[in-house]
Enzyme design. Structure first.
Site, mmCIF file in Angstrom:
data_model
loop_
_atom_site.group_PDB
_atom_site.id
_atom_site.type_symbol
_atom_site.label_atom_id
_atom_site.label_comp_id
_atom_site.label_asym_id
_atom_site.label_seq_id
_atom_site.Cartn_x
_atom_site.Cartn_y
_atom_site.Cartn_z
ATOM 1 C CE LYS A 23 41.731 39.138 38.225
ATOM 2 N NZ LYS A 23 41.334 39.418 39.658
ATOM 3 C CB ILE A 31 37.440 49.951 36.612
ATOM 4 C CG1 ILE A 31 36.592 49.092 36.355
ATOM 5 C CG2 ILE A 31 37.164 50.718 37.689
ATOM 6 C CD1 ILE A 31 35.037 49.373 35.787
ATOM 7 C CB THR A 39 41.996 50.998 38.928
ATOM 8 O OG1 THR A 39 42.473 50.225 37.861
ATOM 9 C CG2 THR A 39 40.535 50.859 39.132
ATOM 10 C CG ASP A 59 47.452 47.447 49.184
ATOM 11 O OD1 ASP A 59 46.393 47.359 48.302
ATOM 12 O OD2 ASP A 59 48.666 47.209 48.876
ATOM 13 C CE1 TYR A 105 44.296 40.859 36.191
ATOM 14 C CE2 TYR A 105 42.717 40.655 34.365
ATOM 15 C CZ TYR A 105 43.136 41.010 35.781
ATOM 16 O OH TYR A 105 42.119 41.991 36.297
ATOM 17 C CG ASN A 118 40.183 44.544 44.995
ATOM 18 O OD1 ASN A 118 39.635 44.437 43.841
ATOM 19 N ND2 ASN A 118 40.940 45.441 45.224
#
Length: 251
Positions: A161, A190, A192, A38, A157, A91
């Protein structure tokens, strides 16, 4: 729990929280040795420590996926210190300010592309080379529902993607006969930290009203799909893009 990944070495980027952390925990719980990476070194360290405290194998590594040399160093660490590379989950990703396309600054546009698309390419470039040296492997790229549909005021974005899905498909064809399976997943809304940063969408009632299932997904639900795609149970699945969105894109 079935040890589907016993003896395997895995890299997960963006693993300091949310979906990446959940994937790292499940991989380790099923026997893999996980390199938790990360950009936030403390977050990666905490997740790796949590995995070890639960009896799993994990190392942490701070990396900015927009730095191609740093990504190469990450993969080299896996092959040198952990003995190879069998599994990878790309990810790492960021959001951008919500604004109309013509209102993006060049800096904002390039930052989203650099992390979400270019970073995925840098990871794949070095992961594939390492996997070829080890005789094969499996890669899952984390795209989004916005890899197939669009969201107004999120063109950067959305474009990035969509690019991840295309990159996944092209690479999957190239390496299918070389023992490397490459797939993508498209998480919906989700629960997150990334979603929490969406002030417009953070209102639970407003967001859940958009969901056919009446709720947001969880990182564990995405991790379950990712780990299936990495496993030998998915041995004939390659070059595909799998949604985990509670029927959101079926509207």
């Amino acid at each position: 729990m079935k040890l589907r990944f016993a003896g395997k070495v895995a890299i997960v980027t963006g693993a300091g929280s949310g979906i990446g952390a959940a994937i790292s925990r499940q991989l380790a719980g099923e026997g893999a040795e996980v390199l938790v990476s990360d950009i936030n070194a403390d977050s990666a360290r905490n997740v790796a420590a949590e995995i070890r405290s639960a009896g799993g194998k994990a190392r942490d590594f701070a990396v900015d996926v927009t730095d191609a040399h740093a990504v190469e160093t990450l993969v080299n660490f896996a092959t040198r210190e952990l003995g190879g590379l069998d599994l990878a989950v790309n990810n790492a990703g960021i959001e951008a300010a919500r604004k109309a396309t013509a209102n993006y600054s060049l800096e904002e546009w390039h930052r989203v592309m650099d992390v979400n698309l270019h970073g995925t390419f840098y990871c794949m470039k070095h992961e594939i080379a390492a996997m070829l040296a080890c005789g094969g492997g499996a890669i899952v790229n984390v795209s989004s529902i916005l890899g197939s549909v669009a969201l107004p005021t999120a063109s950067a974005y959305t474009a990035a993607k969509h690019g991840v899905v295309g990159l996944t498909k092209a690479a999957a064809i190239e390496y299918a006969r070389m023992g490397i399976r490459i797939n993508a997943v498209g998480p919906g809304w989700i629960e997150t930290p990334l979603l929490s940063g969406h002030q417009e969408l953070a209102n639970t009632r407003r967001l859940e009203a958009l969901q056919p299932m009446g709720r947001r997904g969880t990182p564990k639900e995405v991790a379950a799909l990712v780990c299936f795609l990495l496993s030998d149970e998915a041995s004939f699945i390659a070059g595909s893009y799998h949604l985990v969105d509670g029927a959101y894109t079926a509207h």
